[in-house]
Design a protein around this motif. Sequence first.
Motif, PDB file in Angstrom:
ATOM      1  N   ALA A  25     -17.452   4.344  47.141  1.00 31.39           N
ATOM      2  CA  ALA A  25     -16.650   3.502  46.391  1.00 31.39           C
ATOM      3  C   ALA A  25     -16.072   2.557  47.026  1.00 31.39           C
ATOM      4  CB  ALA A  25     -15.766   4.472  45.257  1.00 31.39           C
ATOM      5  N   ASP A  26     -15.728   2.882  48.273  1.00 30.76           N
ATOM      6  CA  ASP A  26     -14.746   2.071  49.086  1.00 30.76           C
ATOM      7  C   ASP A  26     -15.596   0.915  49.586  1.00 30.76           C
ATOM      8  OD1 ASP A  26     -12.854   4.140  48.803  1.00 30.76           O
ATOM      9  OD2 ASP A  26     -13.254   4.967  50.876  1.00 30.76           O
ATOM     10  N   LEU A  27     -16.790   0.799  49.452  1.00 31.50           N
ATOM     11  CA  LEU A  27     -17.726  -0.343  50.004  1.00 31.50           C
ATOM     12  C   LEU A  27     -18.141  -1.261  49.077  1.00 31.50           C
ATOM     13  CD1 LEU A  27     -19.937   2.284  52.110  1.00 31.50           C
ATOM     14  CD2 LEU A  27     -18.030   0.689  52.896  1.00 31.50           C
ATOM     15  N   LEU A 184     -16.125  16.810  44.047  1.00 32.15           N
ATOM     16  CA  LEU A 184     -14.886  16.056  43.703  1.00 32.15           C
ATOM     17  C   LEU A 184     -15.278  14.256  43.617  1.00 32.15           C
ATOM     18  CD1 LEU A 184     -12.212  16.673  42.512  1.00 32.15           C
ATOM     19  CD2 LEU A 184     -11.170  15.977  44.941  1.00 32.15           C
ATOM     20  N   GLU A 185     -16.023  13.981  44.728  1.00 32.70           N
ATOM     21  CA  GLU A 185     -16.452  12.516  44.566  1.00 32.70           C
ATOM     22  C   GLU A 185     -17.809  12.722  43.667  1.00 32.70           C
ATOM     23  OE1 GLU A 185     -18.002   9.039  47.411  1.00 32.70           O
ATOM     24  OE2 GLU A 185     -18.723  10.982  47.876  1.00 32.70           O
ATOM     25  N   GLY A 186     -17.855  12.179  42.810  1.00 33.26           N
ATOM     26  CA  GLY A 186     -19.200  11.793  41.923  1.00 33.26           C
ATOM     27  C   GLY A 186     -20.164  11.218  42.748  1.00 33.26           C
ATOM     28  N   ARG A 187     -21.292  10.962  41.979  1.00 29.38           N
ATOM     29  CA  ARG A 187     -22.490  10.185  42.521  1.00 29.38           C
ATOM     30  C   ARG A 187     -22.110   8.739  42.766  1.00 29.38           C
ATOM     31  NH1 ARG A 187     -27.273  11.073  39.130  1.00 29.38           N
ATOM     32  NH2 ARG A 187     -25.741  10.659  37.643  1.00 29.38           N
ATOM     33  N   GLY A 188     -22.856   7.930  43.382  1.00 25.50           N
ATOM     34  CA  GLY A 188     -22.575   6.348  43.184  1.00 25.50           C
ATOM     35  C   GLY A 188     -23.202   5.802  44.457  1.00 25.50           C
ATOM     36  N   GLY A 189     -23.481   4.571  44.315  1.00 22.07           N
ATOM     37  CA  GLY A 189     -24.315   3.851  45.030  1.00 22.07           C
ATOM     38  C   GLY A 189     -23.924   2.290  45.392  1.00 22.07           C
ATOM     39  N   VAL A 190     -24.054   1.645  46.551  1.00 20.49           N
ATOM     40  CA  VAL A 190     -23.895   0.169  46.438  1.00 20.49           C
ATOM     41  C   VAL A 190     -25.028  -0.300  47.278  1.00 20.49           C
ATOM     42  CG1 VAL A 190     -22.450  -1.603  47.449  1.00 20.49           C
ATOM     43  CG2 VAL A 190     -21.214   0.333  46.923  1.00 20.49           C
ATOM     44  N   ALA A 191     -25.619  -1.279  46.663  1.00 21.20           N
ATOM     45  CA  ALA A 191     -27.000  -1.663  46.839  1.00 21.20           C
ATOM     46  C   ALA A 191     -26.772  -3.287  47.331  1.00 21.20           C
ATOM     47  CB  ALA A 191     -28.114  -1.647  45.958  1.00 21.20           C
TER      48      ALA A 191
ATOM     49  N   LEU B  30      -4.559  -0.590  43.458  1.00 17.94           N
ATOM     50  CA  LEU B  30      -4.307  -0.467  44.855  1.00 17.94           C
ATOM     51  C   LEU B  30      -5.803  -0.535  45.674  1.00 17.94           C
ATOM     52  CD1 LEU B  30      -2.245   2.775  44.461  1.00 17.94           C
ATOM     53  CD2 LEU B  30      -1.327   0.674  45.678  1.00 17.94           C
ATOM     54  N   ARG B  31      -6.630   0.180  45.037  1.00 19.93           N
ATOM     55  CA  ARG B  31      -8.136  -0.032  45.793  1.00 19.93           C
ATOM     56  C   ARG B  31      -8.858  -1.417  45.606  1.00 19.93           C
ATOM     57  NH1 ARG B  31     -10.876   4.288  46.921  1.00 19.93           N
ATOM     58  NH2 ARG B  31     -12.561   3.118  46.081  1.00 19.93           N
ATOM     59  N   ASP B  32      -8.823  -1.770  44.543  1.00 24.56           N
ATOM     60  CA  ASP B  32      -9.617  -3.099  44.524  1.00 24.56           C
ATOM     61  C   ASP B  32      -8.959  -4.361  44.598  1.00 24.56           C
ATOM     62  OD1 ASP B  32     -11.653  -1.186  43.578  1.00 24.56           O
ATOM     63  OD2 ASP B  32     -11.246  -1.644  41.561  1.00 24.56           O
TER      64      ASP B  32
END
Lengths: 771, 165
Positions: A25-27, A184-191, B30-32
């Motif tokens: 999610a940070d990306l 604790l972190e769900g699934r997710g993707g950045v394409a 904060l994050r975005d």
Amino acid sequence: MSWIGRSLPRLEDPSLLMGRGRYVADLARGAASVKFVRSPVAAGRILSIDVPDGELVFTAADLAGVKPICPILHRPDYIAVEQPILARDRVMFCGQALAVVVAEDQSLAEDLAEQVFADIDAEDAIVDMDTALAEGATAVHAHAPGNVLVEGVLRSPGLDAAFTDAAEIVSLDLRSGRQSAMPLEGRGGVAQYDRISGRVTLYASVQMPHMLRTGLADVLQMPEADLRVVAPDVGGGFGQKMSLFPEYVVLVWLARKLERDVAWIEDRRENFLASSHSRDQSFRVRGAFAKDGTLLGIDADLKSNVGAFSCYPVTCGVEPLMALAELPGPYKVAEYGVRSRGVTTNTGMMAPYRGVSRPMLTLTMERMMDVAAKRLGIDPIEIRRRNLIDTFPHRSPTGLVYDEGSYKEAMDRAVEAIDLTGFRARQREARAAGRYLGIGFSVFSERTGYGTPAYAARGMNIVPGYEIVSCAMDPSGFVEARIGSSPHGQGLKTALAQLIADELGVEPGKVKVISGDTDATPYGWGTFASRSMVIAGGACKLAAGKVATRLRSVAAVMMQADEDQVVLEDGLARVTGTNQSLPIPEVARASYHQSHRFGQAGPGLIENATYDPGGTFSNACHACIVEVDIETGGVKIERFVVAEDAGVLINPMIVDGQIHGGVAQGIANALFEELVYDETGNLLTVSLADYLPPTIAEVPKIEIEHLVTLSDATITKAKGVGEGGAIGAPAAIINATVDALSPFGVEIFQIPATPQHIRKLIREAERNAHG
Amino acid sequence: MANKHDITLTVNGKDYSLTVEPRRTLADALRDDCGLTGTHLGCEHGVCGACTVLVDDKPVRSCLMFAVQAEGRAVRTVEGLAKGDVLHPLQKAFWENHGLQCGFCTPGFLMLAAGALEADPDLSEEEIRDILSSNLCRCTGYQNIIKSVCLAANEMRACPPSADR
Ligand code: FES
Ligand code: FES
């Protein structure tokens, strides 16, 4: 001095502690937000899907040309099912993706998703296995009447005789609720779409990046080379992040279609609804015992609710076939009959979760031992001792070969650590004071680090198992190890660095382990089934060993010594018996820049190695003391002891951490967590207020005793340890709870044993006593 | 869509000028908007505590607070915990005692503990346990988290952080 065996603080940690981790999610910054529109019903025909005009909304009709996900097992008893990427004509479970929307940010995507309306002609859903298996039940998949997708049967010839000869037959019906791995972190993707090359890079929170790339390329019918999959920092997986999910297919498809970056970050509700589940199992098992407690035979009918679809690549056979192969666990049993079925229903897909079937297998065998002990009037520890495997290698009735372990020794160690004798006295006193304390034990084996033969035997079309490691020392003397395995929070990089450091005589800080990037690492299988330390570790040892050989021969030339007189230690290449030495970086540089001097050994210091072991077994005994509040049915764990044999511990602190985390999940399985569907197939537990992961208040101090059995089945002498905690804990806790409730004669055969369930059993017992 | 507000968020002593919808949570801002992705979201419904930050030195679930509510208040996130490259005693204790595995819950635990220990440096182990029970960790079984926090508490008592934090 050796780095192996030291509790070295993890090299991974400083960035994570400073908030500099990079989770998926940070990306997502700068990418369009993707939101899935999900089915509100469990079964039905899709009549139409209304989408708002002029917006980026896609349905199955738009995805023509994308193949469904269809994992294969080569077994006559397996029925393959296709999972469309977005539901096509029918919906099969509540939460299945029907459409996908793309908007500039997350809240706009949520607004847009609310404007999509699916008209679904709802039908009666099949939610539980009894309904699915009933005579004349509707077929969840038209081509699988009877609703069994995989069925394994085995029967040893002497089984009937074993039951005829038995002094006591113990029949048990056990059930395990449906559970979620719940990272604790769900699934997710950045394409991310690269306009110049047309390549897509998918950053995804996954355990198996190479496998994901293969699966995506297959269903999207594109060259694998046009796709790069990266697992950045991963916030836990526990098995849930090893399957190919439709959401990732959609992301790559969207990035290519829209020629832009897109991101999907799963929320918690979605994680419960649409990511995989596990454990929903129902076992009917009979054990034949001789008068002296010897287990003569087991006859078992095992059912696993695999949900609506089959998970790729391991298939819906993962729980049923594990159950079939490993039910006897650490016990010798000559005769074995088993039928194990994977039953399909209109519920979420079942996929691996830490332990895969073995928590339930262990619960079965350990409950059986306690019940048999009681009936035969033998001490529960003694009956185990009489049946535990004690000669090695041991061949199980299903053909598994167990390498050296310490089943009895681990049990003895646990009995001693928890002070069984002292406890019994305390228990009597407490009972006199109206407090219900109980003690319980659970002995188990954890099959770990198995390579391709095990998966091939299962009939898998895609056969995982080996690991390839590429190890290079660069001209500055730093080491890069590129691994196909891909950690998700275990600290694997540090442990591998310790192993490699020992081979090459450098500090672990000089070893960079590179993982989780299909562009940067050799093909491999990621982290699951407690395999990475054993298999990637073995391959690291081999690859680093080869680099060490070259380094020594270069150093030998440089110091005009004999190659086998050169040792690598403390950052130096030393000639033994002399005071001659060279800093390793100097040797490394020479190997690259003066290669003409070294003949065979040059140029460069790069080596690959592959390791594909047959597998090993770690083992443990869990022991715990509980107190049951008979008014509320609540179980409080007072002490929890683990006596574990995982062979050589590369980093003891990390091993303990794996045990801690596993036991906490085992406690959750035993007492708290359950995904509950209503009779229409609607999932009721979709928040952390309904699904109850334990907090620090529910997890007691976990005391660990280590035993070390060195076996030849693993070249590092390390045995896998990732799942054991979760495997052993439920049985120990349930046995302890039953022991606490022995004045009522209550027996528990269902997990989670919630306060409601325990109260119900106590009430029934009291009614029977008075009635 | 909904009208937007111009606000100034003060995070780790630095001002960020943002334009946000009233519905934007502090966590998302904060994050975005600030790019401070150290604060994590594990549930977005107030149970897991992964998103815990300090607002006016009190631990707050940033998924349950709107960004506009934080205007004019001092927000502290995990990014502000270390002084440059010198780790905070809590960070050091977590590192030395293996208080994290995947690290996803870690920022939330660090901020929760930091807030609690600043408010009351003399918390007992029992009190610390009680406070930590508000956050979830899926990896560590909490064993080394409690150990890390208790050891850091001792250290912070012995050498309290300077007032200039
Ligand atoms: S994300 Fe805020 S409490 Fe879980
Ligand atoms: S370390 Fe993974 S959730 Fe806590």
